[in-house]
Design an enzyme around this catalytic site. Structure first.
Site, PDB file in Angstrom:
ATOM      1  N   ASP A  65       0.864  -1.197   0.000  1.00  0.00           N
ATOM      2  CA  ASP A  65       0.000   0.000   0.000  1.00  0.00           C
ATOM      3  C   ASP A  65       0.885   1.225   0.000  1.00  0.00           C
ATOM      4  O   ASP A  65       1.995   1.201   0.523  1.00  0.00           O
ATOM      5  CB  ASP A  65      -0.856   0.059   1.278  1.00  0.00           C
ATOM      6  CG  ASP A  65      -1.682  -1.184   1.445  1.00  0.00           C
ATOM      7  OD1 ASP A  65      -2.113  -1.726   0.417  1.00  0.00           O
ATOM      8  OD2 ASP A  65      -1.877  -1.608   2.608  1.00  0.00           O
ATOM      9  N   ASP A  71       1.730  14.928   6.488  1.00  0.00           N
ATOM     10  CA  ASP A  71       1.039  16.205   6.255  1.00  0.00           C
ATOM     11  C   ASP A  71      -0.077  16.058   5.233  1.00  0.00           C
ATOM     12  O   ASP A  71      -1.149  16.651   5.365  1.00  0.00           O
ATOM     13  CB  ASP A  71       2.022  17.324   5.867  1.00  0.00           C
ATOM     14  CG  ASP A  71       3.072  16.911   4.877  1.00  0.00           C
ATOM     15  OD1 ASP A  71       3.039  15.755   4.426  1.00  0.00           O
ATOM     16  OD2 ASP A  71       3.937  17.747   4.549  1.00  0.00           O
ATOM     17  N   GLU A  94      -3.605  25.080   3.524  1.00  0.00           N
ATOM     18  CA  GLU A  94      -2.266  25.503   3.130  1.00  0.00           C
ATOM     19  C   GLU A  94      -1.645  24.508   2.154  1.00  0.00           C
ATOM     20  O   GLU A  94      -0.769  24.854   1.370  1.00  0.00           O
ATOM     21  CB  GLU A  94      -1.392  25.617   4.384  1.00  0.00           C
ATOM     22  CG  GLU A  94      -0.170  26.464   4.149  1.00  0.00           C
ATOM     23  CD  GLU A  94       0.944  26.136   5.104  1.00  0.00           C
ATOM     24  OE1 GLU A  94       0.881  26.601   6.239  1.00  0.00           O
ATOM     25  OE2 GLU A  94       1.884  25.421   4.700  1.00  0.00           O
ATOM     26  N   GLU A  95      -2.109  23.266   2.214  1.00  0.00           N
ATOM     27  CA  GLU A  95      -1.549  22.234   1.328  1.00  0.00           C
ATOM     28  C   GLU A  95      -2.177  22.222  -0.062  1.00  0.00           C
ATOM     29  O   GLU A  95      -1.785  21.419  -0.901  1.00  0.00           O
ATOM     30  CB  GLU A  95      -1.737  20.843   1.964  1.00  0.00           C
ATOM     31  CG  GLU A  95      -0.955  20.615   3.230  1.00  0.00           C
ATOM     32  CD  GLU A  95       0.553  20.509   2.980  1.00  0.00           C
ATOM     33  OE1 GLU A  95       0.964  20.268   1.833  1.00  0.00           O
ATOM     34  OE2 GLU A  95       1.313  20.725   3.943  1.00  0.00           O
ATOM     35  N   ASP A 115      -4.199  24.977   8.284  1.00  0.00           N
ATOM     36  CA  ASP A 115      -2.892  24.413   7.972  1.00  0.00           C
ATOM     37  C   ASP A 115      -2.929  23.050   8.650  1.00  0.00           C
ATOM     38  O   ASP A 115      -2.907  22.950   9.878  1.00  0.00           O
ATOM     39  CB  ASP A 115      -1.784  25.304   8.558  1.00  0.00           C
ATOM     40  CG  ASP A 115      -0.405  24.747   8.219  1.00  0.00           C
ATOM     41  OD1 ASP A 115      -0.327  23.636   7.673  1.00  0.00           O
ATOM     42  OD2 ASP A 115       0.591  25.442   8.504  1.00  0.00           O
ATOM     43  N   LEU A 117      -0.939  20.390   9.020  1.00  0.00           N
ATOM     44  CA  LEU A 117       0.161  19.936   9.885  1.00  0.00           C
ATOM     45  C   LEU A 117       1.309  20.922   9.729  1.00  0.00           C
ATOM     46  O   LEU A 117       2.103  20.834   8.797  1.00  0.00           O
ATOM     47  CB  LEU A 117       0.594  18.514   9.485  1.00  0.00           C
ATOM     48  CG  LEU A 117       1.079  17.621  10.613  1.00  0.00           C
ATOM     49  CD1 LEU A 117       0.118  17.592  11.781  1.00  0.00           C
ATOM     50  CD2 LEU A 117       1.324  16.226  10.116  1.00  0.00           C
ATOM     51  N   ASP A 118       1.345  21.869  10.649  1.00  0.00           N
ATOM     52  CA  ASP A 118       2.349  22.926  10.573  1.00  0.00           C
ATOM     53  C   ASP A 118       3.627  22.486  11.287  1.00  0.00           C
ATOM     54  O   ASP A 118       3.562  21.770  12.284  1.00  0.00           O
ATOM     55  CB  ASP A 118       1.803  24.197  11.240  1.00  0.00           C
ATOM     56  CG  ASP A 118       2.786  25.326  11.126  1.00  0.00           C
ATOM     57  OD1 ASP A 118       3.119  25.698  10.000  1.00  0.00           O
ATOM     58  OD2 ASP A 118       3.239  25.826  12.169  1.00  0.00           O
ATOM     59  N   GLU A 273      -2.001  30.652   9.056  1.00  0.00           N
ATOM     60  CA  GLU A 273      -1.179  30.553  10.266  1.00  0.00           C
ATOM     61  C   GLU A 273      -1.317  31.785  11.166  1.00  0.00           C
ATOM     62  O   GLU A 273      -1.632  31.657  12.350  1.00  0.00           O
ATOM     63  CB  GLU A 273       0.297  30.357   9.860  1.00  0.00           C
ATOM     64  CG  GLU A 273       0.503  29.064   9.104  1.00  0.00           C
ATOM     65  CD  GLU A 273       1.855  28.923   8.412  1.00  0.00           C
ATOM     66  OE1 GLU A 273       2.309  27.772   8.284  1.00  0.00           O
ATOM     67  OE2 GLU A 273       2.443  29.914   7.976  1.00  0.00           O
TER      68      GLU A 273
END
Ligand code: AHM
Ligand code: MG
Length: 332
Positions: A65, A71, A94-95, A115, A117-118, A273
């Site tokens: 897999d 993130d 943000e991604e 965001d 995963l900052d 952010e």
């Protein structure tokens, strides 16, 4: 043995809604859904080291897999929780390059920006990272949401918060009436109120900046750093904005990321952010500025707009602003 009554995040959200006579419950549901999504992200973050045993996160695992990068996984989890929640008509991450409309709920009145995963440089090394979110009431009245529903000043946020995946997982949020912090009790799977009505100290002894960039900062920021070095302050810099701002919120101090020669607009994103964290800092009695004006008053022109930022204890932010003003007087 006597225990104090535990107040869960869901209960706190419902209680707060009762104080707002015209609340319809949509915002409360949205906040609860974000809380749920962040518990799933927290679980995945805690398993991150194990993913490395099964195979690097960016390649196939042993069973063939695809193992998603953390993130991107957090991004997908938040998007699917918010799509299913039905309480928002659009999201921007943000991604993602552009915002997404949620066609099935195009009459909902909120949009959410996040965001997922900052603190990207800390993801692979078991150092605290976080999720940041902001909720706005849409500006358009009906039909699918548009970019203008997202391009609003931070003062228009109806709620904002972050989740810190640290030595414990904490969720801190505000709807503009106080800032409250909840710690995830993994044994019961609930965020429990642990930091009611957070107030940031008026001043502090910690400054937080990437001092490695010193020579790239403008003269005002450099003069303020010189002042910090000549005061009896300590430097603490994790490199995850959520973690650095969380410490600042609880213990006092200042966090800043000035513009640099290579990033004249600054590095950190206004909508994903700086605005949500500025709402929390101000809600707790602190200040958040780009060095000249309030972060929450900056007019956004694009989704991924960046800004210089100085936030934290009010006396320290005012002091930083004074150094910046003085340097500008000298150069003009
Ligand atoms: P990211 O969104 O790619 O994670 O970048 C944002 C992060 C912040 O969490 C942190 O304050 C800053 O970048 C650290 O940047 P630097 O490594 O330049 O000091
Ligand atoms: Mg980020």
């Amino acid at each position: 043995m006597m225990h104090n009554k535990i107040i869960s995040l869901d209960e706190h959200i419902i209680r707060s809604q009762r104080n707002l006579p015209y609340a319809t419950g949509e915002l409360s549901s949205l906040l609860r859904d974000i809380g749920l999504a962040s518990k799933i992200v927290s679980r995945e973050v805690n398993k991150a080291g194990l993913v490395d045993i099964a195979g690097r996160a960016d390649v196939e695992n042993q069973s063939g897999d695809d193992v998603q990068k953390l993130d991107m996984l957090a991004n997908d989890l938040l998007i699917s929780c918010l799509r299913n929640s039905g309480e928002c008509c659009g999201i921007a991450s943000e991604e993602e390059e552009d915002f997404k409309t949620i066609e099935t709920h195009k009459f909902s009145k909120y949009v959410v920006l996040f965001d997922p995963l900052d603190g990207s440089s800390n993801i692979d090394v078991n150092v605290s990272i976080g999720t940041i979110f902001a909720i706005y009431r849409r500006k358009t009245f009906d039909g699918e949401c548009t970019k203008y529903d997202f391009l609003q000043k931070g003062v228009k946020q109806v709620a904002a918060g972050y989740v810190l995946y640290g030595s414990s997982t904490m969720l801190v949020y505000t709807t503009g009436r106080g800032v409250n912090g909840f710690t995830l009790d993994p044994s019961i799977g609930e965020f429990c109120l642990s930091h009611p009505n957070i107030q940031i100290p008026k001043s502090g002894k910690v400054y937080s900046v990437n001092q490695g960039n010193y020579n790239k900062y403008p003269s005002g920021a450099r003069a303020y750093i010189d002042h910090c070095m000549n005061s009896d302050y300590s430097l603490r810099y994790i490199g995850s904005m959520v973690a650095d701002v969380h410490r600042t919120l609880i213990k006092g101090g200042i966090f800043f990321y000035p513009a640099t020669k290579s990033k004249p607009e600054g590095k950190l994103r206004l909508l994903y952010e700086c605005n949500p964290l500025a709402m929390l800092i101000e809600g707790a009695g602190g200040k958040a500025s780009n060095g000249r004006e309030r972060i929450l008053e900056i007019e956004p022109h694009e989704l991924h707009q960046k800004t210089a930022v100085f936030m934290g204890s009010p006396m320290m932010v005012e002091e930083a602003e004074a150094y910046i003003r003085e340097a500008e007087l000298v150069t003009t």
